[in-house]
Design an enzyme around this catalytic site. Sequence first.
Site: not given
Ligand code: ACM
Length: 270
Positions: A39, A110, A145
């Site tokens: 990420e 995201k 993530c």
């Molecule tokens: C995350 O989503 N960076 C823990």
Amino acid sequence: MIRLATVQFTPRLGEREANLDAIGKLLDPVEAEVVVLPELCTSGYFFVTREELAPLAEAPGGVACDFFQHLAEAKRAIIVAGMPEAADGRFYNSVFVFRPGVPEPLIYRKAHLFYKERFVFEPGDTAFPVIRDERLDISIGIMLCYDWRFPEVSRVLALDGAELIACPSNLVTDAWRKVMPARAIENKVYVAVANRCGAETRGEETLLFKGCSAVYDPYGEPVALAGADGDRVLLAEMDLRPCRDKRFNEFNDIFADRRPELYGAICRKR
Ligand code: ACM
């Protein structure tokens, strides 16, 4: 068999050129058909204002997109990279997917923002994408993530045909290590977690990134594991046949046995 490279890497906060350079060096000797990076791998993670994020936010045609598109062409590889994205005056924590011969990257934004990400990023407005690549004969689902805490994400990716779930990450807890193998087993897919390591401090607060990048096979077994520290590339060979057959004994098939008519209404309501 498809060769997968999962990259564990320590970006420097705010230093795109140095990060691209380091990624280029790590991947230089690597031969793989699919590459998964962490990420926010070009920018680092812990941004506290949109002003500091703005110059690092990417869009198709920009420096980092050009870099990865060239790499995808040179290596004939699909490259999955987490990067900050700028679009219509907003910022998203996104994954860009670069494919040889496909000039425009696919973008996933995201959906589930973690911790202080909400102060700089908008929640994603894309669906959870599955990229079908006919050349390699693979379907790759993308999550990012903290999406791992929502089993719905890996489920919808698998129901949509994903055989590999690529999960660029900047994980700061260890809980995911119990859960990611389950995501692989319950969907009979490969799961690649490309995590970062290192620490970032802003003011009084330090975030420690936990490394331990991993690739799980469709039975939840780790087929490649990294340590908590150190930049490295994990290599794994994927045999996708088990991912295409959701049976696990002569009577049970994890997709055919589902009862969506019994859980659909609650899932939609709550
Ligand atoms: C995350 O989503 N960076 C823990």
